[in-house]
Design a protein around this motif. Sequence first.
Motif, PDB file in Angstrom:
ATOM      1  N   ARG A   1     -62.457  12.141 -53.489  1.00 56.33           N
ATOM      2  CA  ARG A   1     -62.578  12.371 -55.031  1.00 56.33           C
ATOM      3  C   ARG A   1     -61.813  11.417 -55.745  1.00 56.33           C
ATOM      4  O   ARG A   1     -60.299  11.849 -55.767  1.00 56.33           O
ATOM      5  CB  ARG A   1     -62.544  13.609 -55.253  1.00 56.33           C
ATOM      6  CG  ARG A   1     -63.568  14.605 -54.710  1.00 56.33           C
ATOM      7  CD  ARG A   1     -63.151  16.294 -54.902  1.00 56.33           C
ATOM      8  NE  ARG A   1     -61.677  16.391 -54.590  1.00 56.33           N
ATOM      9  CZ  ARG A   1     -61.224  17.501 -54.778  1.00 56.33           C
ATOM     10  NH1 ARG A   1     -61.890  18.465 -55.534  1.00 56.33           N
ATOM     11  NH2 ARG A   1     -59.887  17.570 -54.495  1.00 56.33           N
ATOM     12  N   ARG A   2     -62.074  10.256 -56.410  1.00 56.89           N
ATOM     13  CA  ARG A   2     -61.061   9.419 -57.111  1.00 56.89           C
ATOM     14  C   ARG A   2     -60.534  10.073 -58.185  1.00 56.89           C
ATOM     15  O   ARG A   2     -59.406   9.646 -58.569  1.00 56.89           O
ATOM     16  CB  ARG A   2     -62.005   8.110 -57.826  1.00 56.89           C
ATOM     17  CG  ARG A   2     -62.409   7.287 -56.686  1.00 56.89           C
ATOM     18  CD  ARG A   2     -62.904   5.986 -57.214  1.00 56.89           C
ATOM     19  NE  ARG A   2     -63.268   5.010 -56.120  1.00 56.89           N
ATOM     20  CZ  ARG A   2     -62.215   4.292 -55.431  1.00 56.89           C
ATOM     21  NH1 ARG A   2     -61.002   4.433 -55.553  1.00 56.89           N
ATOM     22  NH2 ARG A   2     -62.796   3.431 -54.505  1.00 56.89           N
TER      23      ARG A   2
ATOM     24  N   ASN B   1     -55.243  14.044 -54.972  1.00 57.77           N
ATOM     25  CA  ASN B   1     -54.862  13.907 -53.605  1.00 57.77           C
ATOM     26  C   ASN B   1     -55.915  12.880 -52.995  1.00 57.77           C
ATOM     27  O   ASN B   1     -56.133  12.742 -51.877  1.00 57.77           O
ATOM     28  CB  ASN B   1     -55.095  15.486 -52.923  1.00 57.77           C
ATOM     29  CG  ASN B   1     -54.070  16.218 -53.033  1.00 57.77           C
ATOM     30  OD1 ASN B   1     -52.926  15.654 -53.359  1.00 57.77           O
ATOM     31  ND2 ASN B   1     -54.623  17.551 -53.383  1.00 57.77           N
ATOM     32  N   PHE B   2     -56.433  11.851 -53.728  1.00 54.88           N
ATOM     33  CA  PHE B   2     -57.437  11.095 -53.490  1.00 54.88           C
ATOM     34  C   PHE B   2     -56.887  10.041 -52.242  1.00 54.88           C
ATOM     35  O   PHE B   2     -55.751   9.717 -52.083  1.00 54.88           O
ATOM     36  CB  PHE B   2     -57.667   9.845 -54.443  1.00 54.88           C
ATOM     37  CG  PHE B   2     -58.752   8.988 -54.060  1.00 54.88           C
ATOM     38  CD1 PHE B   2     -58.365   7.533 -53.955  1.00 54.88           C
ATOM     39  CD2 PHE B   2     -59.846   9.032 -53.515  1.00 54.88           C
ATOM     40  CE1 PHE B   2     -59.056   6.687 -53.549  1.00 54.88           C
ATOM     41  CE2 PHE B   2     -60.548   8.213 -53.047  1.00 54.88           C
ATOM     42  CZ  PHE B   2     -60.439   6.923 -53.327  1.00 54.88           C
TER      43      PHE B   2
ATOM     44  N   PHE C   1     -65.069  15.704 -49.529  1.00 56.21           N
ATOM     45  CA  PHE C   1     -64.229  15.541 -48.512  1.00 56.21           C
ATOM     46  C   PHE C   1     -64.738  14.690 -47.207  1.00 56.21           C
ATOM     47  O   PHE C   1     -65.968  15.214 -47.101  1.00 56.21           O
ATOM     48  CB  PHE C   1     -63.613  16.589 -47.964  1.00 56.21           C
ATOM     49  CG  PHE C   1     -62.521  17.164 -49.095  1.00 56.21           C
ATOM     50  CD1 PHE C   1     -63.096  17.759 -50.209  1.00 56.21           C
ATOM     51  CD2 PHE C   1     -61.042  17.135 -48.892  1.00 56.21           C
ATOM     52  CE1 PHE C   1     -62.002  18.419 -51.157  1.00 56.21           C
ATOM     53  CE2 PHE C   1     -60.272  17.469 -49.909  1.00 56.21           C
ATOM     54  CZ  PHE C   1     -60.868  18.311 -51.091  1.00 56.21           C
ATOM     55  N   ALA C   2     -64.308  13.915 -46.697  1.00 53.90           N
ATOM     56  CA  ALA C   2     -64.762  13.117 -45.343  1.00 53.90           C
ATOM     57  C   ALA C   2     -64.355  14.065 -44.384  1.00 53.90           C
ATOM     58  O   ALA C   2     -63.317  14.589 -44.551  1.00 53.90           O
ATOM     59  CB  ALA C   2     -64.214  11.742 -45.188  1.00 53.90           C
ATOM     60  N   HIS C   3     -64.890  14.077 -43.248  1.00 54.39           N
ATOM     61  CA  HIS C   3     -64.766  14.851 -42.290  1.00 54.39           C
ATOM     62  C   HIS C   3     -65.126  14.162 -40.938  1.00 54.39           C
ATOM     63  O   HIS C   3     -65.847  13.385 -40.549  1.00 54.39           O
ATOM     64  CB  HIS C   3     -65.505  16.206 -42.182  1.00 54.39           C
ATOM     65  CG  HIS C   3     -65.538  16.897 -40.826  1.00 54.39           C
ATOM     66  ND1 HIS C   3     -66.551  17.097 -39.834  1.00 54.39           N
ATOM     67  CD2 HIS C   3     -64.340  17.577 -40.463  1.00 54.39           C
ATOM     68  CE1 HIS C   3     -66.041  17.851 -39.164  1.00 54.39           C
ATOM     69  NE2 HIS C   3     -64.910  18.074 -39.297  1.00 54.39           N
ATOM     70  N   GLY C   4     -63.952  14.477 -39.917  1.00 47.43           N
ATOM     71  CA  GLY C   4     -64.069  13.868 -38.622  1.00 47.43           C
ATOM     72  C   GLY C   4     -63.281  14.644 -37.636  1.00 47.43           C
ATOM     73  O   GLY C   4     -62.453  15.674 -37.983  1.00 47.43           O
ATOM     74  N   PHE C   5     -63.286  14.454 -36.184  1.00 49.24           N
ATOM     75  CA  PHE C   5     -62.627  15.083 -35.381  1.00 49.24           C
ATOM     76  C   PHE C   5     -62.524  14.220 -34.252  1.00 49.24           C
ATOM     77  O   PHE C   5     -63.233  13.475 -33.847  1.00 49.24           O
ATOM     78  CB  PHE C   5     -63.074  16.511 -35.111  1.00 49.24           C
ATOM     79  CG  PHE C   5     -64.348  16.685 -34.379  1.00 49.24           C
ATOM     80  CD1 PHE C   5     -65.465  16.645 -35.132  1.00 49.24           C
ATOM     81  CD2 PHE C   5     -64.592  16.263 -32.936  1.00 49.24           C
ATOM     82  CE1 PHE C   5     -66.773  16.748 -34.493  1.00 49.24           C
ATOM     83  CE2 PHE C   5     -65.848  16.440 -32.313  1.00 49.24           C
ATOM     84  CZ  PHE C   5     -66.933  16.654 -33.342  1.00 49.24           C
ATOM     85  N   VAL C   6     -61.506  14.476 -33.295  1.00 52.51           N
ATOM     86  CA  VAL C   6     -61.302  13.636 -32.013  1.00 52.51           C
ATOM     87  C   VAL C   6     -61.146  15.017 -31.026  1.00 52.51           C
ATOM     88  O   VAL C   6     -60.437  16.028 -31.275  1.00 52.51           O
ATOM     89  CB  VAL C   6     -60.105  12.807 -31.873  1.00 52.51           C
ATOM     90  CG1 VAL C   6     -58.860  13.532 -31.943  1.00 52.51           C
ATOM     91  CG2 VAL C   6     -60.054  12.076 -30.597  1.00 52.51           C
TER      92      VAL C   6
ATOM     93  N   ALA D   1     -64.883   1.908 -49.564  1.00 52.93           N
ATOM     94  CA  ALA D   1     -65.800   3.021 -49.107  1.00 52.93           C
ATOM     95  C   ALA D   1     -66.513   3.462 -50.292  1.00 52.93           C
ATOM     96  O   ALA D   1     -65.740   3.633 -51.386  1.00 52.93           O
ATOM     97  CB  ALA D   1     -65.223   3.955 -48.175  1.00 52.93           C
ATOM     98  N   LYS D   2     -67.556   4.068 -50.056  1.00 52.15           N
ATOM     99  CA  LYS D   2     -68.114   4.970 -51.147  1.00 52.15           C
ATOM    100  C   LYS D   2     -67.399   6.161 -51.638  1.00 52.15           C
ATOM    101  O   LYS D   2     -66.869   6.874 -50.577  1.00 52.15           O
ATOM    102  CB  LYS D   2     -69.511   5.325 -50.982  1.00 52.15           C
ATOM    103  CG  LYS D   2     -70.675   4.147 -50.741  1.00 52.15           C
ATOM    104  CD  LYS D   2     -71.853   4.564 -49.932  1.00 52.15           C
ATOM    105  CE  LYS D   2     -72.815   3.672 -49.681  1.00 52.15           C
ATOM    106  NZ  LYS D   2     -74.254   3.974 -48.852  1.00 52.15           N
ATOM    107  N   THR D   3     -67.316   6.536 -52.665  1.00 53.07           N
ATOM    108  CA  THR D   3     -66.288   7.523 -53.274  1.00 53.07           C
ATOM    109  C   THR D   3     -67.094   8.556 -54.094  1.00 53.07           C
ATOM    110  O   THR D   3     -68.189   8.380 -54.785  1.00 53.07           O
ATOM    111  CB  THR D   3     -65.024   7.301 -53.596  1.00 53.07           C
ATOM    112  OG1 THR D   3     -65.354   6.460 -54.750  1.00 53.07           O
ATOM    113  CG2 THR D   3     -64.219   6.592 -52.780  1.00 53.07           C
ATOM    114  N   PHE D   4     -66.366   9.826 -54.485  1.00 51.58           N
ATOM    115  CA  PHE D   4     -66.902  10.628 -55.368  1.00 51.58           C
ATOM    116  C   PHE D   4     -66.224  10.398 -56.524  1.00 51.58           C
ATOM    117  O   PHE D   4     -65.000  10.017 -56.529  1.00 51.58           O
ATOM    118  CB  PHE D   4     -66.626  11.994 -54.795  1.00 51.58           C
ATOM    119  CG  PHE D   4     -67.512  12.450 -53.556  1.00 51.58           C
ATOM    120  CD1 PHE D   4     -66.994  12.005 -52.596  1.00 51.58           C
ATOM    121  CD2 PHE D   4     -68.553  13.351 -53.914  1.00 51.58           C
ATOM    122  CE1 PHE D   4     -67.746  12.570 -51.247  1.00 51.58           C
ATOM    123  CE2 PHE D   4     -69.486  13.690 -52.837  1.00 51.58           C
ATOM    124  CZ  PHE D   4     -69.082  13.227 -51.462  1.00 51.58           C
TER     125      PHE D   4
END
Length: 183
Positions: free
Chosen positions: A89-90, A94-95, A117-122, A179-182
Motif C-alpha cells: 500500500r503506497r 510500511n510500504f 499485502f503480497a504473500h508468498g512462502f518457501v 509492480a502494481k500497488t494499492f
Amino acid sequence: MTITPTALPEVLIVEPKVFGDARGFFTESWNEERFNQATGNTLRFVQDNHSRSGRGVLRGLHYQLHPHAQGKLVRCVSGAVFDVAVDMRRSSANFGRWVGVELTAENQKQLWIPPGFAHGFVVVSETADFLYKTTGYYAPQAEGCVRWDDPTIGIEWPELGMAALLAEKDAKAPLLAEAKTFD
Ligand SMILES: Cc1cn([C@H]2C[C@H](O)[C@@H](COP(=O)(O)OP(=O)(O)O[C@H]3O[C@H](C)C(=O)[C@H](O)[C@H]3O)O2)c(=O)[nH]c1=O
C-alpha cells in the motif's frame, strides 16, 4: 486463540488452542466469532485453497488488486514453510516492508494477511501441505506479483542449500518499483 501482531501491525499470527491427549490433538482451526472478537475484524471467507510443494519451492509474492483483493488466513498442515507478507500500500508508512514467520504442522501457527499485502512462502521441509482461506474469489485478471528477491524489499529467506524452485511467472515478476500497488 492467541493473536500476536507482527512488525507489520495488520499482519497477525493466530494460534488456536490445541487440545493434545494420548490419541493426538484436536483444534478448532477456524472460529469466526473468536477470531472476529480477538481482532475486531468481521471477516467472511469464501474460498479454501490447498497447495502441496516440495523442498525449495517458492510460491509468490502474489496478491489480487481491488475490487478482487483477498485477505488470507494461511497455515501449514504438513511440513514447514517460511511465510512472508509485504505491505503493497503506497499510502502506508510500511510500504515495501516485509515480515516472515515459520508456519509448521508442529507449531500450528497461522498468519492473517489482509488485503493490500503480497504473500508468498518457501518450503523448508521435504514437502509441505499449505492450506488457506481467502476473503475474495480467485480473479486472475486482478493478480499482481512482485519479485521474491527484490533487494529494495530485502526479504531474508532461509538458507535452502539449493536454488529456489519458482514458477516462470514468479521468476519474471516485476521489482517493487514496477509492480502494481494499492493506493
Ligand atoms: C490461486 C489459485 C490458482 N488456481 C489455479 C490457476 C493455476 O492453473 C493453478 C496454479 O495457480 P498458481 O500457479 O497461481 O498457484 P500459486 O503459485 O500457488 O499461487 C498462490 O500463491 C500464493 C502463495 C498466494 O498467496 C496466492 O493465493 C496464489 O497466488 O491453480 C485456481 O484455480 N484458484 C486459485 O485461487
